[in-house]
Design a protein around this motif. Structure first.
Motif, PDB file in Angstrom:
ATOM      1  N   VAL A 256       7.333  -1.451 -11.901  1.00 45.47           N
ATOM      2  CA  VAL A 256       6.599  -1.567 -10.644  1.00 45.47           C
ATOM      3  C   VAL A 256       6.146  -0.184 -10.183  1.00 45.47           C
ATOM      4  O   VAL A 256       6.961   0.699  -9.937  1.00 45.47           O
ATOM      5  CB  VAL A 256       7.451  -2.231  -9.546  1.00 45.47           C
ATOM      6  CG1 VAL A 256       6.667  -2.326  -8.240  1.00 45.47           C
ATOM      7  CG2 VAL A 256       7.906  -3.614  -9.997  1.00 45.47           C
ATOM      8  N   LYS A 257       4.863  -0.015 -10.093  1.00 48.81           N
ATOM      9  CA  LYS A 257       4.294   1.255  -9.628  1.00 48.81           C
ATOM     10  C   LYS A 257       4.251   1.322  -8.112  1.00 48.81           C
ATOM     11  O   LYS A 257       4.504   2.371  -7.502  1.00 48.81           O
ATOM     12  CB  LYS A 257       2.867   1.402 -10.181  1.00 48.81           C
ATOM     13  CG  LYS A 257       2.057   2.567  -9.632  1.00 48.81           C
ATOM     14  CD  LYS A 257       2.534   3.885 -10.161  1.00 48.81           C
ATOM     15  CE  LYS A 257       1.606   5.006  -9.734  1.00 48.81           C
ATOM     16  NZ  LYS A 257       2.072   6.341 -10.195  1.00 48.81           N
ATOM     17  N   ALA A 258       3.902   0.192  -7.477  1.00 50.16           N
ATOM     18  CA  ALA A 258       3.737   0.219  -6.024  1.00 50.16           C
ATOM     19  C   ALA A 258       3.892  -1.169  -5.435  1.00 50.16           C
ATOM     20  O   ALA A 258       3.695  -2.186  -6.110  1.00 50.16           O
ATOM     21  CB  ALA A 258       2.365   0.778  -5.671  1.00 50.16           C
ATOM     22  N   PHE A 259       4.265  -1.196  -4.167  1.00 48.13           N
ATOM     23  CA  PHE A 259       4.180  -2.386  -3.334  1.00 48.13           C
ATOM     24  C   PHE A 259       2.965  -2.185  -2.432  1.00 48.13           C
ATOM     25  O   PHE A 259       2.752  -1.079  -1.913  1.00 48.13           O
ATOM     26  CB  PHE A 259       5.438  -2.547  -2.482  1.00 48.13           C
ATOM     27  CG  PHE A 259       6.627  -3.048  -3.241  1.00 48.13           C
ATOM     28  CD1 PHE A 259       7.000  -4.385  -3.176  1.00 48.13           C
ATOM     29  CD2 PHE A 259       7.380  -2.193  -4.027  1.00 48.13           C
ATOM     30  CE1 PHE A 259       8.104  -4.849  -3.870  1.00 48.13           C
ATOM     31  CE2 PHE A 259       8.484  -2.642  -4.727  1.00 48.13           C
ATOM     32  CZ  PHE A 259       8.849  -3.980  -4.653  1.00 48.13           C
ATOM     33  N   ALA A 260       2.193  -3.239  -2.231  1.00 49.33           N
ATOM     34  CA  ALA A 260       0.981  -3.127  -1.428  1.00 49.33           C
ATOM     35  C   ALA A 260       1.019  -4.143  -0.297  1.00 49.33           C
ATOM     36  O   ALA A 260       1.294  -5.329  -0.520  1.00 49.33           O
ATOM     37  CB  ALA A 260      -0.259  -3.357  -2.293  1.00 49.33           C
ATOM     38  N   THR A 261       0.735  -3.673   0.902  1.00 47.16           N
ATOM     39  CA  THR A 261       0.728  -4.559   2.060  1.00 47.16           C
ATOM     40  C   THR A 261      -0.257  -4.028   3.098  1.00 47.16           C
ATOM     41  O   THR A 261      -0.935  -3.021   2.870  1.00 47.16           O
ATOM     42  CB  THR A 261       2.143  -4.708   2.646  1.00 47.16           C
ATOM     43  OG1 THR A 261       2.168  -5.792   3.576  1.00 47.16           O
ATOM     44  CG2 THR A 261       2.594  -3.432   3.350  1.00 47.16           C
ATOM     45  N   ILE A 262      -0.331  -4.702   4.247  1.00 45.95           N
ATOM     46  CA  ILE A 262      -1.263  -4.312   5.304  1.00 45.95           C
ATOM     47  C   ILE A 262      -0.583  -3.381   6.309  1.00 45.95           C
ATOM     48  O   ILE A 262       0.639  -3.248   6.314  1.00 45.95           O
ATOM     49  CB  ILE A 262      -1.821  -5.557   6.039  1.00 45.95           C
ATOM     50  CG1 ILE A 262      -0.666  -6.402   6.606  1.00 45.95           C
ATOM     51  CG2 ILE A 262      -2.687  -6.382   5.099  1.00 45.95           C
ATOM     52  CD1 ILE A 262      -1.117  -7.566   7.468  1.00 45.95           C
ATOM     53  N   LYS A 283       1.873   1.289  -0.824  1.00 46.35           N
ATOM     54  CA  LYS A 283       0.448   1.460  -0.562  1.00 46.35           C
ATOM     55  C   LYS A 283       0.048   0.542   0.589  1.00 46.35           C
ATOM     56  O   LYS A 283       0.220  -0.678   0.490  1.00 46.35           O
ATOM     57  CB  LYS A 283      -0.380   1.145  -1.809  1.00 46.35           C
ATOM     58  CG  LYS A 283      -0.213   2.163  -2.924  1.00 46.35           C
ATOM     59  CD  LYS A 283      -1.218   1.931  -4.032  1.00 46.35           C
ATOM     60  CE  LYS A 283      -1.130   3.011  -5.097  1.00 46.35           C
ATOM     61  NZ  LYS A 283      -2.167   2.834  -6.148  1.00 46.35           N
ATOM     62  N   VAL A 284      -0.457   1.139   1.649  1.00 47.94           N
ATOM     63  CA  VAL A 284      -0.906   0.368   2.801  1.00 47.94           C
ATOM     64  C   VAL A 284      -2.424   0.217   2.703  1.00 47.94           C
ATOM     65  O   VAL A 284      -3.161   1.205   2.724  1.00 47.94           O
ATOM     66  CB  VAL A 284      -0.516   1.067   4.118  1.00 47.94           C
ATOM     67  CG1 VAL A 284      -1.031   0.271   5.305  1.00 47.94           C
ATOM     68  CG2 VAL A 284       0.999   1.222   4.196  1.00 47.94           C
ATOM     69  N   VAL A 285      -2.866  -1.022   2.585  1.00 48.06           N
ATOM     70  CA  VAL A 285      -4.291  -1.296   2.398  1.00 48.06           C
ATOM     71  C   VAL A 285      -4.940  -1.527   3.766  1.00 48.06           C
ATOM     72  O   VAL A 285      -4.497  -2.391   4.528  1.00 48.06           O
ATOM     73  CB  VAL A 285      -4.491  -2.533   1.497  1.00 48.06           C
ATOM     74  CG1 VAL A 285      -5.979  -2.830   1.304  1.00 48.06           C
ATOM     75  CG2 VAL A 285      -3.811  -2.312   0.142  1.00 48.06           C
ATOM     76  N   PRO A 286      -5.973  -0.769   4.104  1.00 44.86           N
ATOM     77  CA  PRO A 286      -6.649  -0.952   5.395  1.00 44.86           C
ATOM     78  C   PRO A 286      -7.191  -2.367   5.558  1.00 44.86           C
ATOM     79  O   PRO A 286      -7.640  -2.993   4.584  1.00 44.86           O
ATOM     80  CB  PRO A 286      -7.789   0.071   5.340  1.00 44.86           C
ATOM     81  CG  PRO A 286      -7.337   1.109   4.357  1.00 44.86           C
ATOM     82  CD  PRO A 286      -6.547   0.351   3.322  1.00 44.86           C
ATOM     83  N   ASP A 287      -7.151  -2.864   6.779  1.00 45.18           N
ATOM     84  CA  ASP A 287      -7.614  -4.228   7.049  1.00 45.18           C
ATOM     85  C   ASP A 287      -9.054  -4.434   6.587  1.00 45.18           C
ATOM     86  O   ASP A 287      -9.411  -5.510   6.099  1.00 45.18           O
ATOM     87  CB  ASP A 287      -7.512  -4.519   8.548  1.00 45.18           C
ATOM     88  CG  ASP A 287      -6.072  -4.732   9.001  1.00 45.18           C
ATOM     89  OD1 ASP A 287      -5.163  -4.581   8.158  1.00 45.18           O
ATOM     90  OD2 ASP A 287      -5.864  -5.037  10.188  1.00 45.18           O
ATOM     91  N   ASP A 288      -9.900  -3.427   6.762  1.00 46.07           N
ATOM     92  CA  ASP A 288     -11.302  -3.571   6.364  1.00 46.07           C
ATOM     93  C   ASP A 288     -11.439  -3.835   4.869  1.00 46.07           C
ATOM     94  O   ASP A 288     -12.322  -4.586   4.444  1.00 46.07           O
ATOM     95  CB  ASP A 288     -12.093  -2.319   6.744  1.00 46.07           C
ATOM     96  CG  ASP A 288     -12.335  -2.212   8.244  1.00 46.07           C
ATOM     97  OD1 ASP A 288     -12.138  -3.234   8.947  1.00 46.07           O
ATOM     98  OD2 ASP A 288     -12.707  -1.122   8.711  1.00 46.07           O
ATOM     99  N   CYS A 316      -4.213  -7.439  -1.024  1.00 51.02           N
ATOM    100  CA  CYS A 316      -3.581  -6.116  -1.061  1.00 51.02           C
ATOM    101  C   CYS A 316      -3.261  -5.703  -2.493  1.00 51.02           C
ATOM    102  O   CYS A 316      -3.503  -4.560  -2.902  1.00 51.02           O
ATOM    103  CB  CYS A 316      -2.320  -6.100  -0.212  1.00 51.02           C
ATOM    104  SG  CYS A 316      -2.633  -6.059   1.570  1.00 51.02           S
ATOM    105  N   GLY A 317      -2.692  -6.624  -3.264  1.00 52.54           N
ATOM    106  CA  GLY A 317      -2.388  -6.321  -4.658  1.00 52.54           C
ATOM    107  C   GLY A 317      -3.648  -6.041  -5.462  1.00 52.54           C
ATOM    108  O   GLY A 317      -3.671  -5.146  -6.310  1.00 52.54           O
TER     109      GLY A 317
END
Length: 345
Positions: A256-262, A283-288, A316-317
């Protein structure tokens, strides 16, 4: 860190020579000078703080002091920071601990060049101009699955024994130069009598390899877990859910390289704990960005009421993997939603 007046002056000189690193300088109160900070409490205990907070610690003092001070706080070579020792005259820079994974070797060379000093490196493969398994793993973006096995195979490399490298995951090897006795091979060739040991790049779990010679698995970190969860979900539940989806795909937990969420979930303690457990980044993915791709995935009115977005885990993923390949569509696990993505090369 310096514990003498001469050492503090040398530390300030070092700071001038490596401004891009912006190092912090710590010393005893009686040697305090502009640009330094105070050592709090006993030196031995303060080392514990430094080793937890910094990637590299330069100790301008006697090596014996450093050895006695760091000994109680050592964990594992995969986690310990690089420890460098410099004499107060600045003649030598010693790579004392975590020469490979902690980058102490390369930082000793770097600092010695800047300070016109002599670097001192004692790791066998470096002295010989060869390559240890942990260095190979890092260059390929991998993590070692078994450090005992890595030690056995590194010993073979150091003894000039032929060792096969099986790149089962097709990791990028551009620019990678191997010593003569480390040879890329297909699995079939690696099983022949031509090699004394093997390094296998594989994300498989369980990892199955025919017995008979030393083998070490190095695991590429190339998968992203898209995650959404209810507020204050316990870390243990998140970690168990992740283990289940990885097991379903026969993927190693270290892959696992990263967890991605908002952003709304960026402060979830359970997610942060899972990142630490799986040695992954968050990794936090911007809402846009989520809004741009969420139409590709099944949405939920309930999720929209809670987050303002119709989906979390999959978009996100998808974004965090560089628009990679979906290996597992969203799985609902009692308030936890997960998806698994392979990062795009």
């Amino acid at each position: 860190m310096a514990v003498s007046r001469q050492g503090v002056q040398k530390a300030l000189e070092v700071k001038e020579h490596i401004p891009e690193k912006a190092p912090d300088i710590f010393t005893l109160e009686k040697y305090a000078a502009p640009g330094t900070q105070m050592i709090r409490g006993k030196i031995g205990e303060f080392f514990k703080t430094l080793m937890a907070d910094y990637d590299t610690v330069l100790c301008i003092m006697a090596t014996g002091i450093v050895v006695r001070s760091i000994a109680p706080h050592l964990g594992h070579k995969s986690k310990d920071p690089g420890i460098l020792v410099m004499d107060p005259d600045g003649k030598y820079v010693i790579s004392l601990l975590s020469g490979h994974l902690g980058h102490a070797n390369e930082n000793a060379v770097y600092l010695a060049k800047r300070m016109d000093a002599q670097h001192v490196i004692t790791t066998g493969t470096d002295v010989k101009g060869s390559m240890a398994v942990d260095v190979l793993a890092e260059k390929l973006g991998c993590t070692i699955a078994d450090f005992t096995a890595a030690k056995d195979v590194t010993a073979l490399i150091l003894d000039d024994e032929p060792v096969a490298v099986v790149n089962a995951e097709n990791c990028d090897t551009t620019g990678l130069v191997l010593p003569p006795n480390l040879v890329f091979s297909e699995k079939k060739g690696a099983l022949s009598g031509d090699y004394s040991g093997c390094v296998v790049v594989s994300a498989d779990d369980p990892f199955i390899w025919p017995p008979g010679r030393p083998v070490v698995q190095i695991v590429p970190k190339k998968f992203v877990i898209g995650i959404g969860c209810r507020r204050n979900t316990e870390a243990a539940r998140i970690e168990e859910a992740v283990r289940q989806v990885l097991a379903a795909l026969a993927l190693h937990p270290l892959s696992v390289k990263a967890f991605a969420t908002i952003g709304l979930k960026a402060d979830e303690r359970g997610i942060h704990a899972a990142c630490k457990t799986f040695d992954a980044e968050l990794k936090v993915v911007p809402d846009d960005f989520v809004k741009m791709v969420q139409s590709r995935f099944e949405g939920s009115d309930f999720v929209f009421k809670t987050t303002g977005l119709y989906a979390v885990s999959e978009p996100c993923g998808y974004v965090a993997s560089g628009f990679g390949e979906c290996l597992l569509e969203k799985q609902k696990c009692g308030g936890i939603t997960l998806s698994v993505w392979k990062m795009k090369e």
